[in-house]
Design an enzyme around this catalytic site. Structure first.
Site, short mmCIF file in Angstrom:
data_model
loop_
_atom_site.label_atom_id
_atom_site.label_comp_id
_atom_site.label_asym_id
_atom_site.label_seq_id
_atom_site.Cartn_x
_atom_site.Cartn_y
_atom_site.Cartn_z
N GLU A 41 14.18 -4.09 15.03
CA GLU A 41 14.90 -4.53 13.83
C GLU A 41 14.31 -5.88 13.39
O GLU A 41 13.99 -6.72 14.25
CB GLU A 41 16.39 -4.69 14.15
N LYS A 114 20.37 0.94 6.99
CA LYS A 114 21.36 0.71 8.05
C LYS A 114 22.78 0.78 7.47
O LYS A 114 23.10 0.09 6.50
CB LYS A 114 21.14 -0.68 8.67
N CYS A 156 20.25 -0.40 15.51
CA CYS A 156 21.02 -1.42 16.21
C CYS A 156 22.52 -1.11 16.35
O CYS A 156 22.90 -0.21 17.07
CB CYS A 156 20.80 -2.76 15.52
O1 KGT Z 1 20.85 -10.72 11.18
C1 KGT Z 1 19.63 -10.72 11.41
O2 KGT Z 1 18.87 -11.70 11.29
C2 KGT Z 1 19.00 -9.41 11.81
N1 KGT Z 1 20.00 -8.44 12.13
C3 KGT Z 1 20.56 -8.48 13.35
O3 KGT Z 1 20.25 -9.22 14.24
C4 KGT Z 1 21.65 -7.49 13.52
C5 KGT Z 1 22.78 -7.92 12.68
S1 KGT Z 1 23.26 -9.55 13.04
N2 KGT Z 1 22.05 -7.45 14.91
C6 KGT Z 1 22.84 -6.49 15.33
O4 KGT Z 1 23.23 -5.57 14.61
C7 KGT Z 1 23.24 -6.62 16.80
C8 KGT Z 1 24.11 -5.49 17.27
C9 KGT Z 1 24.56 -5.77 18.67
O5 KGT Z 1 24.10 -6.68 19.33
C10 KGT Z 1 25.60 -4.90 19.26
O6 KGT Z 1 25.97 -3.87 18.64
O7 KGT Z 1 26.04 -5.26 20.37
#
Ligand code: KGT
Length: 276
Positions: A41, A114, A156
Site C-alpha cells: 500500500e 479501497k 490493507c
Molecule cells: O494513510 C496512509 O498514509 C496510507 N494508508 C495507510 O497506512 C492505511 C490507512 S491509515 N493503513 C491501514 O489501513 C492500516 C490497517 C491496519 O493496520 C489494520 O487493519 O490493523
C-alpha cells in the site's frame, strides 16, 4: 506453476526513490514460471504529509508513476499489482486509494479502489488514523479473471471484512497490498490472512510496508505468500526485500475436491468482474 511474489518496502515520501527500490527488488525475481508480483500500500509515497500524497495523485491511465509501472510490467513480462496509488476521482476533492493490476502488456487490466478506510484509534493510543480525511472510498468489488487465475483484489484494512471476500465468489489468488500498523499487525496480521486463505481455499499474496518511516510511523511488514491450506510458504519480517513462492494449483484443486466449501457456501452476491 506460477511464481507468486511480494515486494516489501519501507517507502519514503519520494516516488522516484521508491520506484528505484521496486526496480532493484525485481532483479531477484524467479522468472522460470509466469509471475504475479504485489507491491505494498502507498508504495510510491509514504510517511510524509497528506499533501505529499495529494500532490502526486494521478489521473487514471496517465502519469509518471503509472508509466513507470507499465514499463516494469513489460520489461519483466509479469502481472503487477501496484500496491495502491492515489488516483483522482472525477468531481471529487479526495483521491481513491487505487490498486491497479498491470498485465505483462503494460495495460491496466483491473482497477480496485479501497473500500474500507482506516479511521481508527490504535489500541495502545499511539496514534489516531483518519484515512477518510483525504481518501474517497471505493464501492465496487473487483475480481480480475486472468490467465494466472481469478485474482481477488483488496487493500490493507479490507482484510478485516469477511463479507467482502464471501461476495467475491471463487478465487485462485487473493492479493493484499498493506501498511498494517505495528500494534495491530502484531495482534491480527497472521490470523486474518491465514483465515482468508483457508476460507477461500486460495493463495494469498500480501505485500506490506515494513519498518520505521520518515514521520516516525512503524509498519508491521511480514510480507508473505500463504497456501490454500493456510501454510505460510515464505515471509519477511522487516525491511525492503522480495518474497516469492512457485506454487502448483493442483494442491488447491485437491483441497477443494476433498472439502468443497465453495459448493456448500449458502451465500451468493453480485460482484463486478474484469475479464480478459
Ligand atoms: O494513510 C496512509 O498514509 C496510507 N494508508 C495507510 O497506512 C492505511 C490507512 S491509515 N493503513 C491501514 O489501513 C492500516 C490497517 C491496519 O493496520 C489494520 O487493519 O490493523
Amino acid at each position: 506453476m506460477v511464481n507468486l511474489a511480494a515486494i516489501q518496502l519501507v517507502s519514503s515520501p519520494d516516488p522516484l526513490e521508491n520506484l528505484t527500490e521496486v526496480a532493484r527488488q525485481l532483479q531477484g525475481l524467479d522468472k522460470s514460471s509466469p509471475c504475479l508480483i504485489v507491491l505494498p500500500e502507498c508504495f510510491a509515497c509514504f510517511g510524509g504529509s497528506d499533501k505529499a500524497q495529494m500532490d502526486m495523485a494521478e489521473t487514471l491511465g496517465e502519469g509518471p508513476v503509472q508509466s513507470a509501472l507499465a514499463e516494469l510490467a513489460i520489461q519483466h513480462g509479469v502481472w503487477l499489482v501496484a500496491g495502491t496509488l492515489p488516483i483522482k476521482v472525477p468531481g471529487k476533492e479526495k483521491f481513491s486509494a487505487s490498486s491497479l493490476l498491470f498485465a505483462p502488456s503494460g495495460e491496466v487490466f483491473a482497477h480496485y479502489r479501497k473500500i474500507h478506510l482506516f479511521d481508527v484509534q490504535v489500541a495502545d493510543g499511539t496514534r489516531t488514523y483518519l484515512e477518510s480525511r483525504y481518501t474517497q472510498p471505493g464501492d465496487e468489488l473487483v475480481v480480475a479473471d486472468t490467465p494466472l487465475g481469478r485474482i481477488g483484489m483488496a487493500v490493507c484494512y479490507d482484510l478485516r471484512f469477511a463479507g467482502l471476500f464471501q461476495a467475491m465468489g471463487e478465487l485462485d489468488i487473493l492479493v493484499l497490498p498493506a501498511a498494517f500498523t505495528q500494534v495491530t499487525g502484531e495482534a491480527h496480521w497472521w490470523p486474518l490472512l491465514r483465515a482468508r486463505a483457508i476460507e477461500k481455499q486460495c493463495f494469498v499474496v500480501a505485500a506490506g510496508q515494513g519498518g520505521e518511516h520518515a514521520n516516525g510511523r512503524e509498519t508491521y511488514g511480514h510480507s508473505t505468500v500463504i497456501s490454500p491450506w493456510g501454510d505460510v510458504l515464505t515471509s519477511l519480517a522487516k525491511g525492503p526485500g522480495l518474497v516469492q513462492a512457485r506454487v502448483d494449483f493442483d494442491q488447491m484443486h485437491e483441497i477443494r475436491r476433498n472439502m468443497p466449501v465453495g459448493q456448500h457456501n449458502q451465500f451468493r452476491s453480485k460482484l463486478i468482474e474484469f475479464n480478459s
